[in-house]
Design an enzyme around this catalytic site. Structure first.
Site, PDB file in Angstrom:
ATOM      1  N   GLY A  20       0.790  -1.242   0.000  1.00 15.31           N
ATOM      2  CA  GLY A  20       0.000   0.000   0.000  1.00 15.31           C
ATOM      3  C   GLY A  20       0.810   1.272   0.000  1.00 15.31           C
ATOM      4  N   GLY A  21       2.131   1.162  -0.154  1.00 20.32           N
ATOM      5  CA  GLY A  21       2.978   2.349  -0.005  1.00 20.32           C
ATOM      6  C   GLY A  21       3.279   3.102  -1.274  1.00 20.32           C
ATOM      7  CB  SER A  22       4.882   3.125  -4.031  1.00 17.64           C
ATOM      8  OG  SER A  22       5.252   1.844  -4.515  1.00 17.64           O
ATOM      9  CG  ASP A  70      10.145  -9.249   1.786  1.00 17.91           C
ATOM     10  OD1 ASP A  70       9.235  -9.848   1.163  1.00 17.91           O
ATOM     11  OD2 ASP A  70      11.290  -9.101   1.323  1.00 17.91           O
ATOM     12  CB  SER A 149      -1.923  -8.867 -14.298  1.00 15.21           C
ATOM     13  OG  SER A 149      -1.363  -8.281 -15.456  1.00 15.21           O
ATOM     14  CE1 TYR A 162       3.126  -9.365 -11.932  1.00 16.50           C
ATOM     15  CE2 TYR A 162       2.443  -9.471 -14.232  1.00 16.50           C
ATOM     16  CZ  TYR A 162       2.341  -8.899 -12.982  1.00 16.50           C
ATOM     17  OH  TYR A 162       1.450  -7.865 -12.776  1.00 16.50           O
ATOM     18  CB  ALA A 165       2.188 -15.616  -9.984  1.00 17.74           C
TER      19      ALA A 165
HETATM   20  N1  LIG Z   1       0.523  -0.999 -12.937  1.00 16.77           N
HETATM   21  C1  LIG Z   1       0.043  -1.802 -13.856  1.00 16.77           C
HETATM   22  O1  LIG Z   1       0.002  -1.455 -15.038  1.00 16.77           O
HETATM   23  C2  LIG Z   1      -0.530  -3.161 -13.500  1.00 16.77           C
HETATM   24  C3  LIG Z   1      -1.035  -3.941 -14.538  1.00 16.77           C
HETATM   25  C4  LIG Z   1      -1.580  -5.182 -14.247  1.00 16.77           C
HETATM   26  C5  LIG Z   1      -1.631  -5.621 -12.935  1.00 16.77           C
HETATM   27  N2  LIG Z   1      -1.138  -4.834 -11.939  1.00 16.77           N
HETATM   28  C6  LIG Z   1      -1.219  -5.371 -10.583  1.00 16.77           C
HETATM   29  O2  LIG Z   1      -1.701  -4.381  -9.678  1.00 16.77           O
HETATM   30  C7  LIG Z   1      -1.038  -4.498  -8.419  1.00 16.77           C
HETATM   31  C8  LIG Z   1      -0.305  -3.229  -8.072  1.00 16.77           C
HETATM   32  O3  LIG Z   1       0.560  -2.907  -9.140  1.00 16.77           O
HETATM   33  P1  LIG Z   1       1.560  -1.667  -9.128  1.00 16.77           P
HETATM   34  O4  LIG Z   1       1.827  -1.343 -10.541  1.00 16.77           O
HETATM   35  O5  LIG Z   1       1.109  -0.643  -8.199  1.00 16.77           O
HETATM   36  O6  LIG Z   1       2.862  -2.395  -8.539  1.00 16.77           O
HETATM   37  P2  LIG Z   1       4.197  -1.705  -7.972  1.00 16.77           P
HETATM   38  O7  LIG Z   1       5.297  -2.616  -8.286  1.00 16.77           O
HETATM   39  O8  LIG Z   1       4.301  -0.304  -8.454  1.00 16.77           O
HETATM   40  O9  LIG Z   1       3.873  -1.618  -6.441  1.00 16.77           O
HETATM   41  C9  LIG Z   1       3.653  -2.744  -5.655  1.00 16.77           C
HETATM   42  C10 LIG Z   1       3.871  -2.342  -4.200  1.00 16.77           C
HETATM   43  O10 LIG Z   1       4.186  -3.543  -3.523  1.00 16.77           O
HETATM   44  C11 LIG Z   1       5.391  -3.344  -2.801  1.00 16.77           C
HETATM   45  N3  LIG Z   1       6.114  -4.609  -2.715  1.00 16.77           N
HETATM   46  C12 LIG Z   1       6.800  -5.241  -3.700  1.00 16.77           C
HETATM   47  N4  LIG Z   1       7.369  -6.353  -3.234  1.00 16.77           N
HETATM   48  C13 LIG Z   1       7.031  -6.437  -1.920  1.00 16.77           C
HETATM   49  C14 LIG Z   1       7.344  -7.358  -0.896  1.00 16.77           C
HETATM   50  N5  LIG Z   1       8.111  -8.420  -1.124  1.00 16.77           N
HETATM   51  N6  LIG Z   1       6.836  -7.144   0.345  1.00 16.77           N
HETATM   52  C15 LIG Z   1       6.065  -6.048   0.582  1.00 16.77           C
HETATM   53  N7  LIG Z   1       5.749  -5.133  -0.352  1.00 16.77           N
HETATM   54  C16 LIG Z   1       6.239  -5.328  -1.592  1.00 16.77           C
HETATM   55  C17 LIG Z   1       6.167  -2.294  -3.569  1.00 16.77           C
HETATM   56  O11 LIG Z   1       7.130  -1.642  -2.745  1.00 16.77           O
HETATM   57  C18 LIG Z   1       5.048  -1.382  -4.015  1.00 16.77           C
HETATM   58  O12 LIG Z   1       4.738  -0.396  -3.049  1.00 16.77           O
HETATM   59  C19 LIG Z   1      -0.087  -5.697  -8.561  1.00 16.77           C
HETATM   60  O13 LIG Z   1      -0.749  -6.857  -8.104  1.00 16.77           O
HETATM   61  C20 LIG Z   1       0.141  -5.782 -10.060  1.00 16.77           C
HETATM   62  O14 LIG Z   1       0.497  -7.070 -10.472  1.00 16.77           O
HETATM   63  C21 LIG Z   1      -0.572  -3.615 -12.198  1.00 16.77           C
END
Ligand SMILES: NC(=O)c1ccc[n+]([C@@H]2O[C@H](COP(=O)([O-])OP(=O)(O)OC[C@H]3O[C@@H](n4cnc5c(N)ncnc54)[C@H](O)[C@@H]3O)[C@@H](O)[C@H]2O)c1
Length: 255
Positions: A20-22, A70, A149, A162, A165
């Site tokens: 939830g941080g970024s 983590d 996704s 990925y 999963a």
């Molecule tokens: N952004 C896209 O275009 C997109 C597209 C399809 C699916 N998604 C899905 O949406 C969700 C969010 O995507 P996003 O783009 O914001 O991802 P992101 O990678 O920008 O952010 C994911 C967040 O999870 C945190 N994180 C990563 N590994 C971690 C760990 N081991 N422990 C704790 N925290 C961890 C990161 O620090 C980050 O804050 C994900 O499930 C992603 O697969 C995103």
């Protein structure tokens, strides 16, 4: 900015968000806090998470609870869920959002790397659900949203562990929905399309990639993280009270 729906039943709700941080997760934290929910989130991005806590506290008057964790460490994840419950009351909304879409090739992937991808992108969803279960049962129900996704639906390559999963998330959602439905717990998959987070823009957004996206999407727009959060609010709220075991997509019509 378009008007955002308000769901009065989300006020004071105890919400737990992974990652939830970024990125999209930060939009989730903001959106739920703006509804008056009590938000706790785990993340590994400590600096960004702390800055978000301060910003959200200023915007909404409510500081979310950041629990550094983590999610590959299941006991730590489950302890964070317990800490959220102790601080905010029983968690009744779980958003399994965290993931990592690092690219890798089928030729070079190793068993250790594969295990690590599953440990980030899949395993925590089940064990976070396990941890919230007694709380949701005590409260007579809850909502779990697992983030998928569209990448595997589009047959995207370059990250087989990925996409694997993310496809498995649907099996988790549908199996859990059957098991937990009698307790009033709903489980759904939310599929983002290509959402323009800062990370996506920095890593992958090129003019050619954007042209391909716009050609594929029915709507010729850039999807914002807030538009994903809007659907998550609906899936968490009583407004979606008859929806479970389903997938809901925010992709501007691409998949
Ligand atoms: N952004 C896209 O275009 C997109 C597209 C399809 C699916 N998604 C899905 O949406 C969700 C969010 O995507 P996003 O783009 O914001 O991802 P992101 O990678 O920008 O952010 C994911 C967040 O999870 C945190 N994180 C990563 N590994 C971690 C760990 N081991 N422990 C704790 N925290 C961890 C990161 O620090 C980050 O804050 C994900 O499930 C992603 O697969 C995103």
């Amino acid at each position: 900015m378009p008007t955002r729906a308000v769901y009065p039943d989300l006020a004071d709700r105890s919400v737990f968000i992974t990652g939830g941080g970024s990125g999209i997760g930060a939009a989730l934290t903001r959106a739920f806090a703006a509804q008056g929910a009590r938000v706790a989130f785990v993340d590994i991005a400590a600096a960004e998470s702390r800055a978000l806590v301060d910003a959200v506290a200023e915007e909404t008057g409510r500081a979310p609870l950041f629990l550094p964790c983590d999610i590959r460490d299941i006991p730590a994840l489950q302890a964070a869920v317990a800490a959220a419950g102790a601080a905010h009351g029983d968690v009744t909304v779980l958003l399994n959002n965290a993931a990592n879409d690092e690219r890798h090739s089928v030729e070079t992937v190793t068993p250790a790397y594969y295990d690590d991808r599953m440990a980030i992108n899949l395993r925590p969803m089940l064990f976070a659900a396990q941890a919230v279960l007694p709380m949701m049962r005590r409260r007579g129900g809850g909502s779990i949203v697992n983030f998928g996704s569209i990448s595997w639906k589009l047959r995207n390559g370059g990250m087989p562990a990925y996409t694997m999963a993310k496809a498995a998330v649907h099996g988790l959602t549908r199996g859990l929905a059957r098991d937990l439905g009698p307790d009033g717990i709903r489980v759904n998959t939310l599929l983002p399309g290509w959402v323009m987070t800062e990370r996506q823009k920095a890593l992958w957004l090129t003019p050619a990639a954007e042209a391909e996206m716009l050609a594929g999407q029915c709507l010729k727009i850039r999807i914002a993280p807030e538009q994903v959060a809007d659907l998550a609010l609906f899936l968490a709220a009583d407004a979606s009270g008859a929806c479970t075991a389903q997938e809901f997509t925010v992709d501007a019509g691409w998949s």
